[in-house]
Design a protein around this motif. Sequence first.
Motif, PDB file in Angstrom:
ATOM      1  N   THR A 132    -129.579   0.842 -46.293  1.00 17.31           N
ATOM      2  CA  THR A 132    -130.533   1.093 -47.382  1.00 17.31           C
ATOM      3  C   THR A 132    -130.141   2.282 -48.240  1.00 17.31           C
ATOM      4  O   THR A 132    -130.549   2.375 -49.387  1.00 17.31           O
ATOM      5  CB  THR A 132    -131.926   1.344 -46.830  1.00 17.31           C
ATOM      6  OG1 THR A 132    -131.819   2.416 -45.885  1.00 17.31           O
ATOM      7  CG2 THR A 132    -132.486   0.104 -46.170  1.00 17.31           C
ATOM      8  N   ASP A 133    -129.377   3.195 -47.655  1.00 22.51           N
ATOM      9  CA  ASP A 133    -128.937   4.330 -48.440  1.00 22.51           C
ATOM     10  C   ASP A 133    -130.104   5.062 -49.077  1.00 22.51           C
ATOM     11  O   ASP A 133    -130.160   5.293 -50.272  1.00 22.51           O
ATOM     12  CB  ASP A 133    -127.964   3.849 -49.532  1.00 22.51           C
ATOM     13  CG  ASP A 133    -127.202   5.039 -50.108  1.00 22.51           C
ATOM     14  OD1 ASP A 133    -127.081   6.035 -49.361  1.00 22.51           O
ATOM     15  OD2 ASP A 133    -126.794   4.943 -51.272  1.00 22.51           O
ATOM     16  N   SER A 134    -131.073   5.365 -48.258  1.00 16.05           N
ATOM     17  CA  SER A 134    -132.276   6.013 -48.798  1.00 16.05           C
ATOM     18  C   SER A 134    -132.010   7.495 -49.042  1.00 16.05           C
ATOM     19  O   SER A 134    -131.113   8.077 -48.442  1.00 16.05           O
ATOM     20  CB  SER A 134    -133.427   5.833 -47.809  1.00 16.05           C
ATOM     21  OG  SER A 134    -133.024   6.311 -46.547  1.00 16.05           O
ATOM     22  N   PRO A 135    -132.794   8.076 -49.927  1.00 13.13           N
ATOM     23  CA  PRO A 135    -132.598   9.506 -50.233  1.00 13.13           C
ATOM     24  C   PRO A 135    -132.923  10.354 -49.010  1.00 13.13           C
ATOM     25  O   PRO A 135    -133.694   9.935 -48.155  1.00 13.13           O
ATOM     26  CB  PRO A 135    -133.592   9.756 -51.360  1.00 13.13           C
ATOM     27  CG  PRO A 135    -134.623   8.690 -51.190  1.00 13.13           C
ATOM     28  CD  PRO A 135    -133.906   7.504 -50.647  1.00 13.13           C
ATOM     29  N   PRO A 136    -132.326  11.532 -48.933  1.00 15.71           N
ATOM     30  CA  PRO A 136    -132.575  12.377 -47.765  1.00 15.71           C
ATOM     31  C   PRO A 136    -134.030  12.827 -47.720  1.00 15.71           C
ATOM     32  O   PRO A 136    -134.647  13.052 -48.760  1.00 15.71           O
ATOM     33  CB  PRO A 136    -131.648  13.572 -47.991  1.00 15.71           C
ATOM     34  CG  PRO A 136    -131.384  13.581 -49.444  1.00 15.71           C
ATOM     35  CD  PRO A 136    -131.463  12.176 -49.922  1.00 15.71           C
ATOM     36  N   PRO A 137    -134.557  12.914 -46.536  1.00 15.44           N
ATOM     37  CA  PRO A 137    -135.954  13.344 -46.415  1.00 15.44           C
ATOM     38  C   PRO A 137    -136.104  14.817 -46.741  1.00 15.44           C
ATOM     39  O   PRO A 137    -135.148  15.582 -46.654  1.00 15.44           O
ATOM     40  CB  PRO A 137    -136.263  13.078 -44.952  1.00 15.44           C
ATOM     41  CG  PRO A 137    -134.956  13.139 -44.262  1.00 15.44           C
ATOM     42  CD  PRO A 137    -133.935  12.677 -45.249  1.00 15.44           C
ATOM     43  N   ALA A 138    -137.304  15.176 -47.097  1.00 17.90           N
ATOM     44  CA  ALA A 138    -137.570  16.575 -47.396  1.00 17.90           C
ATOM     45  C   ALA A 138    -137.377  17.394 -46.120  1.00 17.90           C
ATOM     46  O   ALA A 138    -137.513  16.889 -45.009  1.00 17.90           O
ATOM     47  CB  ALA A 138    -139.001  16.733 -47.901  1.00 17.90           C
ATOM     48  N   VAL A 139    -137.079  18.639 -46.342  1.00 18.26           N
ATOM     49  CA  VAL A 139    -136.833  19.521 -45.202  1.00 18.26           C
ATOM     50  C   VAL A 139    -138.075  19.588 -44.323  1.00 18.26           C
ATOM     51  O   VAL A 139    -138.006  19.580 -43.092  1.00 18.26           O
ATOM     52  CB  VAL A 139    -136.471  20.928 -45.707  1.00 18.26           C
ATOM     53  CG1 VAL A 139    -136.213  21.845 -44.532  1.00 18.26           C
ATOM     54  CG2 VAL A 139    -135.263  20.846 -46.611  1.00 18.26           C
ATOM     55  N   SER A 140    -139.212  19.646 -44.983  1.00 16.41           N
ATOM     56  CA  SER A 140    -140.445  19.802 -44.210  1.00 16.41           C
ATOM     57  C   SER A 140    -140.609  18.657 -43.223  1.00 16.41           C
ATOM     58  O   SER A 140    -141.055  18.862 -42.097  1.00 16.41           O
ATOM     59  CB  SER A 140    -141.638  19.857 -45.139  1.00 16.41           C
ATOM     60  OG  SER A 140    -141.587  18.767 -46.033  1.00 16.41           O
ATOM     61  N   LEU A 141    -140.208  17.462 -43.630  1.00 17.36           N
ATOM     62  CA  LEU A 141    -140.341  16.327 -42.731  1.00 17.36           C
ATOM     63  C   LEU A 141    -139.440  16.501 -41.512  1.00 17.36           C
ATOM     64  O   LEU A 141    -139.825  16.249 -40.383  1.00 17.36           O
ATOM     65  CB  LEU A 141    -139.995  15.036 -43.448  1.00 17.36           C
ATOM     66  CG  LEU A 141    -140.989  14.584 -44.510  1.00 17.36           C
ATOM     67  CD1 LEU A 141    -140.639  13.173 -44.962  1.00 17.36           C
ATOM     68  CD2 LEU A 141    -142.398  14.652 -43.992  1.00 17.36           C
ATOM     69  N   THR A 142    -138.228  16.943 -41.772  1.00 20.37           N
ATOM     70  CA  THR A 142    -137.295  17.166 -40.669  1.00 20.37           C
ATOM     71  C   THR A 142    -137.874  18.194 -39.704  1.00 20.37           C
ATOM     72  O   THR A 142    -137.872  18.013 -38.479  1.00 20.37           O
ATOM     73  CB  THR A 142    -135.960  17.680 -41.220  1.00 20.37           C
ATOM     74  OG1 THR A 142    -135.604  16.848 -42.324  1.00 20.37           O
ATOM     75  CG2 THR A 142    -134.901  17.644 -40.158  1.00 20.37           C
ATOM     76  N   VAL A 143    -138.390  19.240 -40.287  1.00 23.06           N
ATOM     77  CA  VAL A 143    -138.948  20.306 -39.448  1.00 23.06           C
ATOM     78  C   VAL A 143    -140.061  19.746 -38.582  1.00 23.06           C
ATOM     79  O   VAL A 143    -140.119  19.992 -37.369  1.00 23.06           O
ATOM     80  CB  VAL A 143    -139.468  21.446 -40.331  1.00 23.06           C
ATOM     81  CG1 VAL A 143    -140.257  22.435 -39.499  1.00 23.06           C
ATOM     82  CG2 VAL A 143    -138.313  22.132 -41.015  1.00 23.06           C
ATOM     83  N   LEU A 144    -140.920  18.976 -39.200  1.00 23.23           N
ATOM     84  CA  LEU A 144    -142.056  18.433 -38.457  1.00 23.23           C
ATOM     85  C   LEU A 144    -141.594  17.497 -37.357  1.00 23.23           C
ATOM     86  O   LEU A 144    -142.119  17.513 -36.247  1.00 23.23           O
ATOM     87  CB  LEU A 144    -142.997  17.703 -39.412  1.00 23.23           C
ATOM     88  CG  LEU A 144    -143.863  18.643 -40.244  1.00 23.23           C
ATOM     89  CD1 LEU A 144    -144.495  17.895 -41.389  1.00 23.23           C
ATOM     90  CD2 LEU A 144    -144.926  19.278 -39.364  1.00 23.23           C
ATOM     91  N   THR A 145    -140.571  16.698 -37.662  1.00 28.46           N
ATOM     92  CA  THR A 145    -140.059  15.795 -36.650  1.00 28.46           C
ATOM     93  C   THR A 145    -139.511  16.585 -35.470  1.00 28.46           C
ATOM     94  O   THR A 145    -139.762  16.263 -34.303  1.00 28.46           O
ATOM     95  CB  THR A 145    -138.959  14.909 -37.233  1.00 28.46           C
ATOM     96  OG1 THR A 145    -139.422  14.364 -38.454  1.00 28.46           O
ATOM     97  CG2 THR A 145    -138.590  13.800 -36.277  1.00 28.46           C
ATOM     98  N   MET A 146    -138.773  17.590 -35.810  1.00 31.99           N
ATOM     99  CA  MET A 146    -138.199  18.422 -34.742  1.00 31.99           C
ATOM    100  C   MET A 146    -139.317  19.014 -33.895  1.00 31.99           C
ATOM    101  O   MET A 146    -139.227  19.103 -32.673  1.00 31.99           O
ATOM    102  CB  MET A 146    -137.352  19.537 -35.340  1.00 31.99           C
ATOM    103  CG  MET A 146    -136.109  19.055 -36.059  1.00 31.99           C
ATOM    104  SD  MET A 146    -135.101  17.953 -35.057  1.00 31.99           S
ATOM    105  CE  MET A 146    -134.477  19.112 -33.850  1.00 31.99           C
ATOM    106  N   LEU A 147    -140.367  19.400 -34.573  1.00 28.52           N
ATOM    107  CA  LEU A 147    -141.511  19.963 -33.871  1.00 28.52           C
ATOM    108  C   LEU A 147    -142.074  18.950 -32.882  1.00 28.52           C
ATOM    109  O   LEU A 147    -142.388  19.273 -31.730  1.00 28.52           O
ATOM    110  CB  LEU A 147    -142.573  20.334 -34.896  1.00 28.52           C
ATOM    111  CG  LEU A 147    -143.594  21.390 -34.474  1.00 28.52           C
ATOM    112  CD1 LEU A 147    -142.891  22.685 -34.166  1.00 28.52           C
ATOM    113  CD2 LEU A 147    -144.618  21.566 -35.569  1.00 28.52           C
ATOM    114  N   ALA A 148    -142.160  17.720 -33.355  1.00 32.58           N
ATOM    115  CA  ALA A 148    -142.698  16.682 -32.496  1.00 32.58           C
ATOM    116  C   ALA A 148    -141.784  16.460 -31.301  1.00 32.58           C
ATOM    117  O   ALA A 148    -142.247  16.303 -30.164  1.00 32.58           O
ATOM    118  CB  ALA A 148    -142.853  15.377 -33.277  1.00 32.58           C
ATOM    119  N   ILE A 149    -140.475  16.474 -31.566  1.00 35.74           N
ATOM    120  CA  ILE A 149    -139.525  16.294 -30.467  1.00 35.74           C
ATOM    121  C   ILE A 149    -139.703  17.407 -29.451  1.00 35.74           C
ATOM    122  O   ILE A 149    -139.780  17.189 -28.237  1.00 35.74           O
ATOM    123  CB  ILE A 149    -138.099  16.260 -31.013  1.00 35.74           C
ATOM    124  CG1 ILE A 149    -137.901  15.014 -31.875  1.00 35.74           C
ATOM    125  CG2 ILE A 149    -137.084  16.300 -29.882  1.00 35.74           C
ATOM    126  CD1 ILE A 149    -136.584  15.001 -32.623  1.00 35.74           C
TER     127      ILE A 149
END
Lengths: 103, 500, 597, 508
Positions: free
Chosen positions: C449-466
């Motif tokens: 799909t070559d989707s645009p990179p996610p916002a940093v905040s999303l990455t941070v939140l995901t990491m938080l969840a992990i």
Amino acid sequence: MMSSVWLVAGSGLVLIGLTGFLLTPDLLRRLLAFHITGSGALLLVLALAGADASGDKSIVPALLVFTGMLVGLAATLLALWLLRRARQLALHRAAHTDADPGS
Amino acid sequence: MSWTSWMPVLVLLSSLVTALVIFCLPENRHITRGLLNLVGAVIKILLVGVMVIGVEEGMTFEARYTLLPGVDFVLRADGMAMFFAGLSSVLWLFTTLYAIGYLENSPNRSRFFGFFSLCVTSTMGIALAGNLFTFLLFYELLTLSTWPLVVHRGTEKALAAGRTYLMYTLTGGAVLLGGVLWLHGLVGDVDFREGGVLRDMPLALHGQFSLIFAVLIVGLAVKAAMVPLHGWLPLAMVAPAPVSALLHAVAVVKAGAFGIIRVVYDLYGIEFAASLNLLWPLGMMAAITILYASMRALAQSELKKRLAYSTISQVSYIVLGISLFGPIGTIGALVHLLHQGFMKITLFFCAGNYAETLGIHDIKDLDGAGKRMPLTSAAFTLGAFGMIGAPPLAGFISKWFLGVGAVNAGMTWALWVLVASSLLNAAYFLPIVHRLWFRPRRAEGWPKEQQLSQRFETSGWLLWPTVATALTIIGAGVLAGMPFSPLSWAQLVAAREYLL
Amino acid sequence: MNGLAMNVLAMNAGWLLILAPLTPLLLAGLWCIQGYRNSYRNSTATHGESAQRKPDGTPSAVLIWLTALAPLPALLIAFFAHSEPHLVVEPVLLGNLWVLDDLSRGLLGMTALLWLISGLYASRYSATRAAPAQPNTGFWLCWLLALTGNLGLILCRDIAGFYSFFALMTFAGYGLVVHSGSDRARRAGRLYLIMAVPGEMLILSGLVLAASAATSPALQALPPAIADHAWGDGIAALLWAGFGIKAGLALLHMWLPLAHPVAPTPASAVLSGAMIKAGLLGWVLVLPLGITALPWAELAMTGALVAAIGGALIGITQREPKAVLAYSSISQMGIITSMLAAGLMQPALWPALAPVVLLYTLHHGLAKGALFLGVSGLQGRARLWLWLPALSLAGLPLTTGAAAKVAMKGALYDASYPGLILLLGVAAIGTTLLMVRFMYCLRQTAQQTDSPPPAVSLTVLTMLAILASLIGLPWLTADVAGQRWPGAANAVQLLWPVAAGLVLGGVALGLAARGRLSSPAIPAGDLIVPAERAAAWLMRRWQRRPAWRWEDVVQWEGRWLARIGAWVARLDQRIVGQTGALFVVLAVGIALLAGLT
Amino acid sequence: MTGVSAALHTPYIWPHVWLILLPLLAALVSTGLNRSRTHFPALLPWGQGLLLLCWNALTLWLWLGGVEGGVNETTTRITFAPLVGPTLVWTLLTDGPALIMALLTTWIGTATLVHTGLRPDAASRPSAPAAFWPLAWLLMATLNLIWLGADLLTLYIGVEALGLLAVAMIGLNNTPGAVDAALRYLFATLLGSLAYLVGAGLLFGHYGTLELATLAGQVSANGATAAGFGLMLAGLALKAAVFPLHGWLPAAHASALLPVSVLHAALVIKASVFVMLRHWLAFGPAFADTALPLLVGALGAVAILWGSIMALQQTRLKLLIAWSTIAQTGYLLVGFPLLLQGDAALQQLVLQGILYQMVAHGLAKAALFMTAGHLVTATGSDRIDQLTGTGRHLPLTLLTLGLAGVSLMGMPPSAGFVAKWLLASGAIGSGQVIWLVVLLAGGLLSATYILRLLRQAFREGPEQDVFQHPSRVEKMTAFLLALMTLLLGLMAIPLLSLITLPGGGIAP
């Protein structure tokens, strides 16, 4: 004995009258037939009402018959009046339809 | 006559006088007429309120006079009566407000409101009737006074519907009259009494009582729209929306259901009826109605028709509850009498709003209407979920008591009927809700849009009654435990029915 | 949290319980007002051109923030409230009861945490996603209502209240599922409802049956009532099936793989991580666990294992990462279900199993949440972090998964079900394989799909969840698992399924890369597809069917009266002409009749 | 000349005689004033109005007295001692039924005269010739004579005079149809009278008296009685247009002048049935075990169904109403067999039912005919189609139609319902459920034709712009009559309490 003669006569008149009354379409004849029936009926009343009212001579049957006769008279007058008006109206209408066939 | 005997009479007069005055008013006196209606409605609510408090404290309000030798005309307010009277009076107010808005600029308003008030009078009479004869009197009067409302539009369709309506209701009325006469011939004039009266009668009559019961129920079932006597109701939906709302959601069908309640509880007595084995056939009849009508509702594409079939099904919930021998079932039946009224009137108001504002009659045109008319659609959603029996709305409370009542009465099959019906309810209501909120608006626009208000989605006359009744759906459910809530009142009445 | 706040919580904790669901509910009210204003402005002010406009105005940023933080009170209550607060509110429903005990505290904490992270995620989600799935007023409304339901059902312990929140969550969840508005989403939503509504009804009928024998409107009165009831087995079965639909029970699971993938990512996370657990909670609260054994429990156990292994097997054939995760949820829920089934088979086991169920639930909730968020929250190499929760699910030592699995096996050791432990091991292999498949699909999708990179905040939140899924729990739950370093002692036992799964997965991937292996195509939703067709066919038939005209039964006027009328009129013509004759007949007739005494 | 010695010791006598005398007087007055109306135009309406007032006051006073103290069945014997021959006793009987019918006569008579206008040249309505008023008053006098008559001779005179008067009044209308109908009616009524006369003679021959009370005491089932009774019943049935002898009625009603139709349908038909009732109560019990009651009831039942179905076929309002009369007369006959069953209380119930049905039907039918007249005034035709739009333009007329219709349907609250209730109660009480079914079915059928009218009125069709409004007096009169059906439906005791004994004292 006497009464049974009246009875037979009355019944006969009523029968004849009724037959005529039921079979005649003409109104004037019907009126006549009615009169015959009426006369028979009055005879019948006299015969029947007199039959058992032994000793006591009541005037009631006479009154009944008298009323009946009066009524017959009134009815005849009324019927004649109506018949005349019916004819008048028929003539009137005929005159109108002649004058104005369109209507 | 003391004031207590005047009260029921005044309740009737409050709308009867309104009706008469309105009939005499010239067509163009709209404001006077509106005021009269509202004043009448408010007075009625106040009067009923006084009586409700009085009845709760154990007072009796009774008016009586001998109409025929051996036949009394009796108006009496007991707990059961106040149930129906309260419902009708409150909803009359809402519907009057709604009708004023709905009929703006339409002809024959004098006639409409006159008969409307007359209907309410009949309904109150039915509620307050103290014996079967008085009940019959008002029951038939209701038939007559609703007919002009059904045919109000004067179109061929409306006239045909009105004809069907009358064929059904008059036939039903004749059957009912037969039953009433039969009973009268056997036991004379008997008043309704909590706990029933007929069980005290000689044993030799009990066989006939069963037959009379059947006759009475058939007569009443026509108005309660029980299958197969329901055919008039979907057709009667040609009437203007306020009529459908008040009369076919509340007054007429409820009159039938209320009559069945009276017959079972206050004439036969629930225990006596149970001992004559009369309850389970009644329950079966209700069950068939519930399921059949729900299935028919599923097949309707017109909004009001679908609601009509839904009404048929829901009213039989009440009958089902009546047939459940036990206080819980009674509570369920009674409380549904009120709850169904509130829910169905909301739905009909909404249907009217869609029709008036956007010209929508068909369900398929509702796509995206939620965005255009959010409050109406929210009200509709509440009503629909209430009908499904989703907690914590009013419908859940009644369904819960009906279900528990069914189990307690040993008629567990009734529970499955309720469950199946709820599923069907969901099947025909949820697609509508889905269309309202989750579908995009149709490209061709609304069938016939009218700008009825500058500030709100539709005229305030139409909107606020809808919102108000929708709120009662939540209120009656969430605050079911409050004093004077429908549930508490039903519990009070049920207690009286079973303790006597 | 300072001391003062803790004091407040300790003092009025009973009333504060209500705050947990009330906060999102009030916020939902605010959204309604906002939404009403916007929609009205659109529909009237720009009459005619509203179609081109955005469906609603931009919601205020403050409101979005508040919404994202709506689970905060619940989280605080879970962590800080005084030991076992409870509250009775008589006038509401049939008598409202609120309780915070150990069970609900744990669940509340996990749920609130997951909703909080997902909420924040959702609030930043719009920055990267294409328009259709972007959160709007409707989304937030459903979000808040589902949140209300989810929090409320954990805390509310009377029948009506619990069921109300449960229903609220179910129906609001629909809004989340169909949010994107695509045809797929609608189909998924429809199936969601088609499964959920009967589920509700099964629950209702079970509750009604149980409650009619129960002594109080509180939920805790139900298990003993069911245990004593003549049809207790049946009632329990109803409830098992009813809640089972929510929990993804085998054969009742079909909505899951359809609904989870189509929802926006944060919604999938809460659906799969938190909301799915409501069914579980329902079981724990109402079934006579630990009181009596149920005859059908073995069947339930079999079903659970079928879900655990079958879910994995079907999941492997899926191509979409979220669908894989959904099947993984089915499989994981199957494992948890097996514990409950064991409790139903042998009541004596339940006291030991109960905390394990909770532990496993919390573990799965957070791990699954993290995985879902990772689907669109991470990119490139960062995605490799997802292996952590993925393998945690499989039971890699030193993770919460390991803790849960060890505890589970300990508790289930006495269960009298042949080969249970082995089958659970097989399920673990399946889980590992699923995770391999998930990671594989994730990479494939990202490449395609070559989707645009996610916002940093999303990455941070995901990491938080992990992070939350990995570290939070081993220590908190040490007493349940019985060891501070979970899995260290049972490393071999835990590792062989993981290893086997990884090896198998690797081989499969290798074969697949050379074109030797193509996965059989089982459509998402498996069994539902034919059922759906049948239902659609029936529905069409019913709607087309000519109505059986019951309705004409009473329409006598127009039908035969008209015909009779014509006949009568003809006859009357004859009678009129014969009045005289009829008269004679009548007179004679009367006289004769009267004379024949 | 003639010596009249009346039993003057009861102060209750003379009012009853005045019931007959007053209308007679009025007939004279209206004839006289008619002649002089060119000189004293105001005198005629005022004079007639005054007489109407007196008449109403008289019946009202009798009614209130009856309600208060119960009806004293008063037999008034007026002895004629002619110069030659035996003395003759003329008997008048005032009992509950008579009083009720006298009341009905007063109400409908008053309403009709007021509706027509009290003088010949009253403007803006279908004019009635000058002869109408004296004839109408004579009709009332005759009617009262019939209500009070207690011997066969009086009744014969009454019935006969009534028939002739009615024919004359129908003949007043100047259309060929009316004259034809009048002639047809004349022959029917004459035939009926003859039969009655012969029957009376037969009975006199057998029992030697014509007084009903005495006859009732002596009657036994034998051939002569059967023949006499049969002849009289059949004769009266012909006059009352009982099915299947109804052929003359629709045309007569539909073609007569409006007020004549009103009087005829509401009162004249009732008179024949009333006489039948009197005879039935006297002779019926002797024949209770024969098939006779069943026959009469069956005729009534068929009349109900037949008349209603025929009414449904009509396109003209007046014809519809006329057929409805035939049907409604059937209800009365259905009550006849019930009169011979059960205990006294039950018989009283049925008698009350029959009389109430007469009242209810009289009032409703009068109101209905008047609305038909209004329709003719408004649209120039009495076609039912023309009702379209009346709802809007003639709301009061429509309301009248509705109220009267409700009573005809026997729906509550209306006098018709009370009557149906009483009759049906009698049917149930005596175990003859078949009549109950007939009553209920009849109600439904009448509902179908009444509602056909109302449906038409509610139809929104092409607007007719020109509506000529009937005068307010006309509209109000009709409405008040209809309102009375409603009020009598809500308060039945005042009227019903007049009947306290089965047979009103005639029955043994």
